[in-house]
Design an enzyme around this catalytic site. Structure first.
Site, PDB file in Angstrom:
ATOM      1  N   HIS A 136       1.088  12.455  -0.128  1.00 28.21           N
ATOM      2  CA  HIS A 136       0.815  13.531  -1.682  1.00 28.21           C
ATOM      3  C   HIS A 136      -0.014  12.369  -2.327  1.00 28.21           C
ATOM      4  O   HIS A 136      -1.071  12.570  -3.207  1.00 28.21           O
ATOM      5  CB  HIS A 136       2.164  13.618  -2.641  1.00 28.21           C
ATOM      6  N   GLN A 190      -2.685   9.962  -3.013  1.00 20.22           N
ATOM      7  CA  GLN A 190      -4.397  10.489  -2.478  1.00 20.22           C
ATOM      8  C   GLN A 190      -5.018   8.460  -2.234  1.00 20.22           C
ATOM      9  O   GLN A 190      -5.524   8.805  -2.038  1.00 20.22           O
ATOM     10  CB  GLN A 190      -4.871  11.280  -4.057  1.00 20.22           C
ATOM     11  N   LYS A 203      -3.295   6.203  -1.069  1.00 25.71           N
ATOM     12  CA  LYS A 203      -3.161   5.945   0.045  1.00 25.71           C
ATOM     13  C   LYS A 203      -3.485   6.812   1.662  1.00 25.71           C
ATOM     14  O   LYS A 203      -4.389   6.052   2.433  1.00 25.71           O
ATOM     15  CB  LYS A 203      -1.788   6.292   0.290  1.00 25.71           C
ATOM     16  N   ASP A 245       6.138   4.246   4.802  1.00 24.55           N
ATOM     17  CA  ASP A 245       6.992   3.314   3.882  1.00 24.55           C
ATOM     18  C   ASP A 245       6.381   2.092   3.336  1.00 24.55           C
ATOM     19  O   ASP A 245       6.365   1.413   4.147  1.00 24.55           O
ATOM     20  CB  ASP A 245       8.708   4.117   3.777  1.00 24.55           C
ATOM     21  N   THR A 246       6.199   2.191   2.162  1.00 25.11           N
ATOM     22  CA  THR A 246       5.729   0.347   2.170  1.00 25.11           C
ATOM     23  C   THR A 246       7.393  -0.112   1.126  1.00 25.11           C
ATOM     24  O   THR A 246       7.598   0.395   0.354  1.00 25.11           O
ATOM     25  CB  THR A 246       4.776   0.530   1.447  1.00 25.11           C
ATOM     26  N   TYR A 302       1.871  -1.909  -6.910  1.00 28.69           N
ATOM     27  CA  TYR A 302       2.076  -3.795  -7.481  1.00 28.69           C
ATOM     28  C   TYR A 302       0.504  -4.424  -7.447  1.00 28.69           C
ATOM     29  O   TYR A 302       0.800  -5.765  -7.226  1.00 28.69           O
ATOM     30  CB  TYR A 302       3.170  -3.871  -6.878  1.00 28.69           C
ATOM     31  N   ASP A 303      -0.088  -3.817  -6.564  1.00 27.57           N
ATOM     32  CA  ASP A 303      -1.129  -4.495  -6.401  1.00 27.57           C
ATOM     33  C   ASP A 303      -1.946  -5.832  -7.237  1.00 27.57           C
ATOM     34  O   ASP A 303      -2.262  -6.677  -7.138  1.00 27.57           O
ATOM     35  CB  ASP A 303      -2.805  -3.640  -5.896  1.00 27.57           C
ATOM     36  N   LYS A 308      -9.966  -5.702   1.125  1.00 34.13           N
ATOM     37  CA  LYS A 308      -8.135  -5.036   1.226  1.00 34.13           C
ATOM     38  C   LYS A 308      -7.494  -4.736   2.383  1.00 34.13           C
ATOM     39  O   LYS A 308      -7.223  -4.985   2.459  1.00 34.13           O
ATOM     40  CB  LYS A 308      -7.487  -4.123  -0.465  1.00 34.13           C
TER      41      LYS A 308
END
Length: 190
Positions: A8, A10, A12, A68-69, A150-151, A171
């Site tokens: 969900h 957006q 990503k 998943d990250t 966390y970017d 990126k």
């Protein structure tokens, strides 16, 4: 080929969509009418990715992939890890997560960390996993306005800019998600 990205988020979705070859039409959970928040009950990043991909396959019947990250910080014994999105609580508040991380890192000398993404691909009940890792360090202060999560406090190894100071194209060349996704694309192209 139609493929559902089980998210969900957006941010990503846009990041991944920009990497796709033209022969793959990417659909989001919203596109298939899936409004529920798929619970991530796994103990590892791998397990959470598998849970989400299986959920979409079992409930909606689509070929899909889920990711998943986690951010793994060495001086925090790998935390926040599998709990990265909910590090500061169940609300999944990026700002609160970053504040908690910075607070816990305040007196730490070792600031090495890595982002790890695992993608679970579920095609006709056949599952494959693809992993991408980006090594770096945790900054002492936020830098940049782009990205999410966390970017603003993650400085990739060998770079002078945080992920949040990079544009999406920059990126996408080095990120953990892009690395895992390139493996996925290579697999789908075979």
């Amino acid at each position: 080929m139609k493929l559902v990205f089980a998210t969900h988020n957006q941010n990503k979705f846009k990041e991944i969509e920009s990497l796709l070859p033209s022969h793959i039409e990417l659909l989001s959970l919203n596109d298939i009418g899936c409004e529920e928040d798929i619970e991530e009950t796994g103990d590892t990043i791998d397990e959470n990715a598998i849970i989400k991909a299986e959920y979409v396959r079992n409930h909606y019947g689509y070929d899909c992939f889920a990711d998943d990250t986690g951010l793994e910080v060495d001086s925090l014994a790998g935390a926040p890890g599998v709990y990265s999105a909910r590090y500061a609580g169940e609300k999944k508040d990026d700002n609160a997560n970053v504040e908690k991380l910075l607070s816990q890192m305040e007196k730490k000398e070792d600031r090495t960390a890595r982002f790890k993404t695992v993608i679970a691909l579920n095609l006709k009940r056949n599952e494959n996993l693809f992993t991408g890792v980006c090594e770096g360090t945790i900054l002492k202060d936020r830098r940049g306005e782009n990205g999410f999560g966390y970017d603003p406090v993650f400085l990739p190894k060998g770079y002078e800019k945080s992920f949040a100071e990079m544009d999406l194209n920059e990126k996408s060349k080095i990120s953990h998600r892009a690395r895992a996704f390139r493996e996925l694309i290579e697999y789908l192209s075979r």
